[in-house]
Design a protein around this motif. Sequence first.
Motif, PDB file in Angstrom:
ATOM      1  N   MET A  86     -27.485 -46.161 -16.405  1.00 11.98           N
ATOM      2  CA  MET A  86     -28.720 -45.763 -15.718  1.00 11.98           C
ATOM      3  C   MET A  86     -29.940 -46.097 -16.546  1.00 11.98           C
ATOM      4  N   ARG A  87     -29.806 -46.009 -17.890  1.00 14.24           N
ATOM      5  CA  ARG A  87     -30.940 -46.371 -18.738  1.00 14.24           C
ATOM      6  C   ARG A  87     -31.240 -47.864 -18.649  1.00 14.24           C
ATOM      7  N   TYR A  89     -29.999 -50.133 -16.149  1.00 17.48           N
ATOM      8  CA  TYR A  89     -30.077 -50.748 -14.819  1.00 17.48           C
ATOM      9  C   TYR A  89     -30.551 -49.792 -13.727  1.00 17.48           C
ATOM     10  N   GLY A  90     -31.032 -48.630 -14.121  1.00 13.49           N
ATOM     11  CA  GLY A  90     -31.554 -47.698 -13.133  1.00 13.49           C
ATOM     12  C   GLY A  90     -30.456 -47.176 -12.218  1.00 13.49           C
ATOM     13  N   ASP A  91     -30.764 -47.141 -10.900  1.00 10.59           N
ATOM     14  CA  ASP A  91     -29.807 -46.574  -9.949  1.00 10.59           C
ATOM     15  C   ASP A  91     -28.544 -47.421  -9.834  1.00 10.59           C
ATOM     16  N   TYR A  92     -28.659 -48.727 -10.127  1.00 14.46           N
ATOM     17  CA  TYR A  92     -27.456 -49.572 -10.057  1.00 14.46           C
ATOM     18  C   TYR A  92     -26.549 -49.382 -11.279  1.00 14.46           C
TER      19      TYR A  92
END
Length: 427
Positions: A86-87, A89-92
């Motif tokens: 999450m850090r 690639y965010g939500d992906y």
Amino acid sequence: MDDISTSTLFIVLFVLILISGYFSGSETGMMSVNRYKLRHLAQSGNKAARRVLQMLDRPDRLIGLILIGNNLVNIAASAIATIIGMRLYGDYGIAVATLVLTLVILIFAEVTPKTVAALHPERVAFPSSIILNPLMKIFYPLVAGVNFITNNMMRLIGINPTAASKDTLTAEELRTVVHEAGSLIPSRHQEMLLSILDLEKVTVDDIMIPRNDIASIDINDDLNAILKRLSNMQHTLVLLYRNEIDDAIGFLHARDMLRLLTRHNAEPDKASLVRAARDIYFIPEGTPLSVQLIKFQHNKERIGLVVDEYGDIQGLVTLEDLLEEIVGDFTTTIGGQPHEHVKKQADGSFLVEGTVNLRDLNKEIKISLPTDGPKTLNGLIIEMFGDIPERPMCLKIAGYGIEILEVTDNRVESVRIRPKPKRRRKS
């Protein structure tokens, strides 16, 4: 977790994957270790082997400990991998972390360590036990609680988890172990071990000297004829009987015969021969060789007469005959026929006496005539033909061509056995 740097999380994740690999390899190594080799090492004083053996006494607890540790580590690794994903690639990141972590754990924490442990179980199990043993004490309450639940669930389906299976081998399994020992056991020793396993399948009927071939003397014959036969006798033991062999008196040993024949003060008479005869040890027909070997040892006997249910003598068995089933033929025989019943011919055929034992014949010329019925070649031919054959005639038994050469006194005296023709390979 926000205060912890991503690089630190990668290090923690790396350590967790290593620990997961340790638990996976330990599980496979502990379960794959050879129990018989382990017991041998433990009895030889190997402390690591004793420690592993003690832990394997309760496999439910060992597996419970390893799985608890493995699942704790894998879940922690999954949580950290999700944070890293999450850090980056965010939500992906959740999907990326799930895919990547699955591949990493599968390769580095499952397949690789388990394969290594399966190939070298002792090298993995012994050092692993150093860590697993204290972990078992630390996590014992948790392990005991998990085992309590799972064991009760297993009892509901009819399985007793505390009943550890005994590592015993059947005769056929032991035979496979001996076969697969390879160079660890010399081939001659392998043959002896396999012969010992066969003792239960073979009976005294299979190895006995038939009654017609027993070296014997009728005490009612002329005394001079008896003494002449004794002086020329080449056997160590001779059976004395009255009129017919079923009325046996006892065995004369070579030492007793020599003493009687070399006395200076008096000529031996029939009474002295009878007194010198040793008591007869009788063996019921059908007795397995494994049982008879113990009986010979228990009764301090070396020779016995095989009798049927009516008490009629069927043949003679010696301790040497029995031992030959294990170690092979000796250079001398006691009380029986010499091993000259098979002669190989230039054309590849064999001239064989009809009285030869089928098991001996099969071993000697490497054939496979049936042995589950008659014990001699003469008996097999008569059973297969359904009558007493006449010469010259030929028949085929189990694919082998058999030519009758001589028949006397309603018995096949000699035959010629031709090997099976070799099959031509299809081009």
